[in-house]
Design a protein around this motif. Structure first.
Motif, PDB file in Angstrom:
ATOM      1  N   PRO A   1      -6.887  -1.539   0.333  1.00 26.15           N
ATOM      2  CA  PRO A   1      -6.844  -2.507  -1.100  1.00 26.15           C
ATOM      3  C   PRO A   1      -6.099  -3.559  -0.839  1.00 26.15           C
TER       4      PRO A   1
ATOM      5  N   CYS B   1      -4.222   0.924  -5.445  1.00 31.77           N
ATOM      6  CA  CYS B   1      -4.835  -0.030  -6.472  1.00 31.77           C
ATOM      7  C   CYS B   1      -3.884  -0.018  -7.649  1.00 31.77           C
TER       8      CYS B   1
ATOM      9  N   ILE C   1      -9.579   0.010  -9.979  1.00 32.54           N
ATOM     10  CA  ILE C   1      -9.793   1.189  -8.906  1.00 32.54           C
ATOM     11  C   ILE C   1     -11.349   1.144  -9.136  1.00 32.54           C
TER      12      ILE C   1
ATOM     13  N   TRP D   1      -8.467  -6.194   0.527  1.00 30.34           N
ATOM     14  CA  TRP D   1      -9.611  -6.364  -0.517  1.00 30.34           C
ATOM     15  C   TRP D   1      -9.258  -7.394  -1.596  1.00 30.34           C
TER      16      TRP D   1
ATOM     17  N   ILE E   1      -5.593   5.834  -2.220  1.00 24.57           N
ATOM     18  CA  ILE E   1      -6.327   4.587  -2.800  1.00 24.57           C
ATOM     19  C   ILE E   1      -5.964   4.371  -4.058  1.00 24.57           C
TER      20      ILE E   1
ATOM     21  N   ASN F   1       0.830  -1.148  -0.097  1.00 29.50           N
ATOM     22  CA  ASN F   1       0.101   0.017  -0.002  1.00 29.50           C
ATOM     23  C   ASN F   1       0.653   1.167   0.089  1.00 29.50           C
TER      24      ASN F   1
ATOM     25  N   TYR G   1     -12.821  -1.565  -7.094  1.00 27.52           N
ATOM     26  CA  TYR G   1     -12.772  -1.523  -5.570  1.00 27.52           C
ATOM     27  C   TYR G   1     -13.563  -0.390  -4.996  1.00 27.52           C
TER      28      TYR G   1
END
Length: 506
Positions: free
Chosen positions: A500, A469, A476, A503, A465, A277, A479
């Motif tokens: 992310p 991603c 994206i 997920w 974010i 991330n 998500y």
């Protein structure tokens, strides 16, 4: 009696010596200023490549102390010289295969009536197969009105039960004119495709006839940023609890609405881990306060470009590491100023040999432990040769020259540049962090500035974010469509389930 006859003995010689020193100082100053001007011209009009040309490689072939490995490492990176008109010959990769996961739609082309009859006997022919070909196709965006009808129920036999209405699905913008997909599309278009809101507004009006103002679109974006802020904060906590962070920062203009008519230069600080991330942290200044607050008591490896603001941050056991790409870039600037400088060319080639070792490790898919053993075997001897050569270059070059500055920068950070010999997971360069900044820089050229200081943290959350991603290679749009509706009511103690990285494992 002449006027000079009254001057003390030796004063004329002293004056001449002083004038010589002033002339020498002026010549050195002119040389430094000429170098600065040339660097500005190179940055503006010159090639962006930082690879050695074939002519520079030829200089290294006969340079004492330069191994064939170093020349080979750089020759594999070398581009055609900028002064030649000869096109580069590259092997054609061949026809690409279209991705297997893309949906297929079949279109059958029937033979003409003449082809359906046998030319020999006149009888009707039959289909024996198909010649198949594939092309990438697209359907342009098609806007439509989504009509949601909520079922209402009541008892036909009595009135005591009342009326029941189907629950309304949670939306990103309650009672908004646009659906969730339109809101997400606006966010992705701005921060992933660098399309400013005023252009999106014009496109919507052209395609739908509906006038949606830039202020309305901005409201959508800020709402999404507000919703994503807890996830960005969770990513930050996850990074600080880890063992390795790469950091970088870049300026961004902010409208202050204070009547001066000038933007304030704020900064977005980026923190991330290779393959994981990324989080952006918005600050109004570039001082140490930004990384100090974000990192807290972080005690892992912090890799940066050597900027002083990263000093005296984190916990007592934090390990500071620096980036070989930044050091190489400074020697490359000296080489651009003087393409025939064998000293600069030799030093760039030695640094490239370090990167070549890691490139071999990547091509062989070595883990950190195996790469560490390879580094100790081959990189340590290179460094033992490189440092004395940089020291000699520093002693012989002007302190204010590009080569002198490059040598001074590298030697001042030498302990931090060689930390990769102690820590197997540490990368040679901070390039991943710099690459994370490129979408921001491209976007900044389109949307120019942030509308207010209050918008900064929300924009930083969206960028966190989007970039996470991208690094994790997840969609994206998928998500955001999965997590945004209902995010406002999601339990804050479970917010780490929506990052992310987590997920992507579902």
């Amino acid at each position: 009696m002449s006027p000079c006859s009254s001057t003390p003995p030796g004063s004329e010689a002293e004056q001449i010596e002083q004038l010589k020193k002033q002339l020498q100082w002026a010549e050195l100053k002119i040389q430094v200023l000429e170098q600065r001007l040339r660097l500005e011209l190179i940055a503006k009009y010159g090639p962006a490549s930082e690879k050695l040309s074939d002519a520079q490689l030829e200089l290294l072939q006969w340079e004492p102390g330069v191994s064939n490995v170093e020349v080979q490492a750089e020759s594999e990176r070398a581009a055609e010289p900028a002064w030649t008109d000869k096109p580069r010959k590259r092997k054609h990769p061949g026809r690409q295969e279209l991705p297997a996961d893309l949906p297929r739609r079949e279109k059958v082309l029937a033979c003409t009536p003449e082809q359906c009859t046998c030319r020999a006997c006149g009888q009707q022919t039959t289909v024996i197969g198909y010649d198949r070909s594939e092309q990438l196709d697209v359907e342009p965006a098609r806007y439509f009105v989504l009509v949601t009808k909520r079922e209402k129920r009541a008892c036909p036999f009595c009135q005591e039960g009342g009326i029941a209405t189907a629950p309304l699905a949670t939306r990103i913008i309650d009672k908004g004119l646009a659906s969730d997909r339109v809101v997400i599309d606006a966010v992705v278009a701005k921060y992933s495709d660098y399309l400013p809101l005023y252009r999106q507004s014009a496109m919507l009006e052209r395609e739908t006839g509906l006038e949606i103002s830039r202020a309305t679109l901005d409201g959508w974006v800020m709402r999404v940023g507000e919703l994503l802020s807890p996830i960005a904060a969770a990513i930050g906590r996850e990074l600080v609890s880890g063992t390795y962070i790469q950091a970088d920062e870049t300026p961004v203009g902010v409208q202050m609405h204070d009547g001066r008519g000038k933007n304030h230069q704020a900064y977005l600080w980026q923190y991330g881990r290779p393959g994981g991330n990324v989080v952006f942290d918005f600050r109004l200044g570039r001082g140490r306060d930004g990384p100090k607050r974000f990192l807290g008591q972080f005690e892992g490896i912090l890799q940066s470009d050597g900027y002083a603001a990263y000093e005296q941050v984190g916990g007592p056991r934090i390990v500071h590491a620096c980036c070989w790409a930044h050091a190489r870039r400074k020697f490359m600037e000296a080489l651009k100023l003087h393409p025939e400088d064998r000293v600069a060319a030799r030093l760039v080639a030695r640094i490239d040999a370090l990167f070549f070792i890691d490139a071999e490790a990547r091509s062989a898919s070595l883990d950190h432990a195996a790469r560490h053993a390879l580094r100790l075997k081959r990189a340590r001897p290179l460094l033992d040769l490189l440092k004395p050569q940089i020291e000699v270059a520093q002693a012989e070059a002007l302190p204010a020259s590009a080569l002198g500055k490059a040598a001074q920068y590298t030697l001042a950070l030498w302990p931090k540049l060689t930390r990769f010999l102690e820590y197997p997971e540490l990368e040679l360069s901070n390039n991943l962090a710099e690459n994370s900044m490129r979408p921001l820089v491209l976007g900044r050229k389109n949307w120019i500035h942030l509308g207010s200081p209050q918008a900064g943290p929300k924009v930083a959350a969206i960028l966190s974010i989007v970039e996470s991603c991208r690094r994790l290679k997840i969609s994206i749009r998928d998500y955001l469509a999965s997590i945004l509706p209902g995010l406002a009511a999601f339990p804050i103690h479970r917010i780490t389930e929506l990052t992310p990285a987590v997920w992507a494992t579902r």
